[in-house]
Design a protein around this motif. Structure first.
Motif, PDB file in Angstrom:
ATOM      1  N   PHE A   1       4.124 -18.265 -23.017  1.00 31.33           N
ATOM      2  CA  PHE A   1       3.941 -18.157 -24.534  1.00 31.33           C
ATOM      3  C   PHE A   1       4.904 -17.725 -25.150  1.00 31.33           C
ATOM      4  CE2 PHE A   1       1.566 -14.742 -23.026  1.00 31.33           C
ATOM      5  CZ  PHE A   1       1.676 -13.587 -23.758  1.00 31.33           C
ATOM      6  N   HIS A   2       5.810 -16.623 -24.669  1.00 33.86           N
ATOM      7  CA  HIS A   2       6.765 -15.753 -25.830  1.00 33.86           C
ATOM      8  C   HIS A   2       8.090 -15.377 -24.893  1.00 33.86           C
ATOM      9  CE1 HIS A   2       8.066 -13.362 -28.677  1.00 33.86           C
ATOM     10  NE2 HIS A   2       8.196 -12.218 -28.097  1.00 33.86           N
ATOM     11  N   THR A   3       9.083 -15.658 -25.502  1.00 31.34           N
ATOM     12  CA  THR A   3      10.296 -15.180 -24.868  1.00 31.34           C
ATOM     13  C   THR A   3      11.184 -14.235 -25.944  1.00 31.34           C
ATOM     14  OG1 THR A   3      10.786 -16.900 -23.474  1.00 31.34           O
ATOM     15  CG2 THR A   3      12.809 -15.604 -23.953  1.00 31.34           C
ATOM     16  N   GLU A   4      11.877 -13.299 -25.646  1.00 30.34           N
ATOM     17  CA  GLU A   4      12.551 -12.548 -26.522  1.00 30.34           C
ATOM     18  C   GLU A   4      13.612 -11.759 -26.244  1.00 30.34           C
ATOM     19  OE1 GLU A   4      10.608  -8.306 -27.344  1.00 30.34           O
ATOM     20  OE2 GLU A   4       9.327  -9.984 -28.134  1.00 30.34           O
TER      21      GLU A   4
ATOM     22  N   TYR B   1       4.032 -14.401 -20.051  1.00 28.57           N
ATOM     23  CA  TYR B   1       2.996 -15.548 -19.327  1.00 28.57           C
ATOM     24  C   TYR B   1       1.665 -15.024 -19.224  1.00 28.57           C
ATOM     25  CZ  TYR B   1       3.588 -13.260 -14.798  1.00 28.57           C
ATOM     26  OH  TYR B   1       3.511 -12.334 -13.795  1.00 28.57           O
ATOM     27  N   ARG B   2       0.847 -15.912 -18.935  1.00 34.37           N
ATOM     28  CA  ARG B   2      -0.629 -15.905 -18.290  1.00 34.37           C
ATOM     29  C   ARG B   2      -0.972 -16.891 -17.237  1.00 34.37           C
ATOM     30  NH1 ARG B   2       0.138 -12.163 -21.040  1.00 34.37           N
ATOM     31  NH2 ARG B   2      -1.044 -10.936 -22.539  1.00 34.37           N
ATOM     32  N   ASP B   3      -1.388 -16.597 -15.904  1.00 32.28           N
ATOM     33  CA  ASP B   3      -1.569 -17.321 -15.229  1.00 32.28           C
ATOM     34  C   ASP B   3      -2.878 -18.050 -15.270  1.00 32.28           C
ATOM     35  OD1 ASP B   3       0.910 -17.172 -13.700  1.00 32.28           O
ATOM     36  OD2 ASP B   3       0.115 -15.538 -12.249  1.00 32.28           O
ATOM     37  N   ARG B   4      -3.021 -19.273 -15.313  1.00 35.65           N
ATOM     38  CA  ARG B   4      -4.161 -19.979 -15.155  1.00 35.65           C
ATOM     39  C   ARG B   4      -4.427 -20.771 -14.084  1.00 35.65           C
ATOM     40  NH1 ARG B   4      -5.460 -25.260 -18.154  1.00 35.65           N
ATOM     41  NH2 ARG B   4      -7.404 -25.196 -18.941  1.00 35.65           N
ATOM     42  N   GLY B   5      -5.248 -20.486 -13.069  1.00 41.20           N
ATOM     43  CA  GLY B   5      -5.079 -21.255 -11.912  1.00 41.20           C
ATOM     44  C   GLY B   5      -3.610 -21.255 -11.365  1.00 41.20           C
ATOM     45  N   GLU B   6      -3.211 -22.400 -11.099  1.00 41.18           N
ATOM     46  CA  GLU B   6      -2.116 -22.555 -10.541  1.00 41.18           C
ATOM     47  C   GLU B   6      -0.907 -22.945 -11.408  1.00 41.18           C
ATOM     48  OE1 GLU B   6      -1.435 -22.414  -7.000  1.00 41.18           O
ATOM     49  OE2 GLU B   6      -3.229 -21.868  -7.146  1.00 41.18           O
TER      50      GLU B   6
END
Length: 113
Positions: A44-47, A34-39
């Motif tokens: 974006f990716h699972t493996e 993941y990436r955090d964007r504010g709240e």
């Protein structure tokens, strides 16, 4: 050596790598990034490693990661197709899920460079 199917998997958030990992017998079996964007927490990716396939670990990993997002007061943005699929089956997260927009995708592309 084959991993024991009865081993209880553990999920941990690894903030410095911006991902959640699922561990089986102390060995990393998979991750969701993941990436955090504010709240918002933008997944974006699972493996899941092939050695651990077919055990339902992806579902357990994502479910526990999303529960952590709720507990931390953030919102979910499911760019990852697996996370989006999980959310369609688990409506309990609908109240904290935001849509994937072109703005989010453009921002994510810049973050991952």
């Amino acid at each position: 050596m084959t991993e024991s199917p009865s081993a209880v998997p553990a999920v941990q958030r690894v903030d410095e790598r911006q991902r959640y990992e699922i561990l089986v017998d102390g060995r990393r079996a998979g991750l969701t990034a993941y990436r955090d964007r504010g709240e918002q927490r933008v997944f974006f990716h699972t493996e899941i490693d092939d050695a651990f396939a077919g055990r339902g670990l992806a579902s357990e990993l994502v479910g526990r990661a999303l529960a952590d997002v709720r507990a931390s007061g953030k919102r979910i943005v499911p760019v990852c197709p697996y996370v989006a699929k999980y959310l369609k089956k688990h409506g309990e997260f609908a109240d904290i899920t935001d849509p994937v927009t072109p703005d989010v995708l453009q921002w994510l592309d810049g973050e991952r460079r």
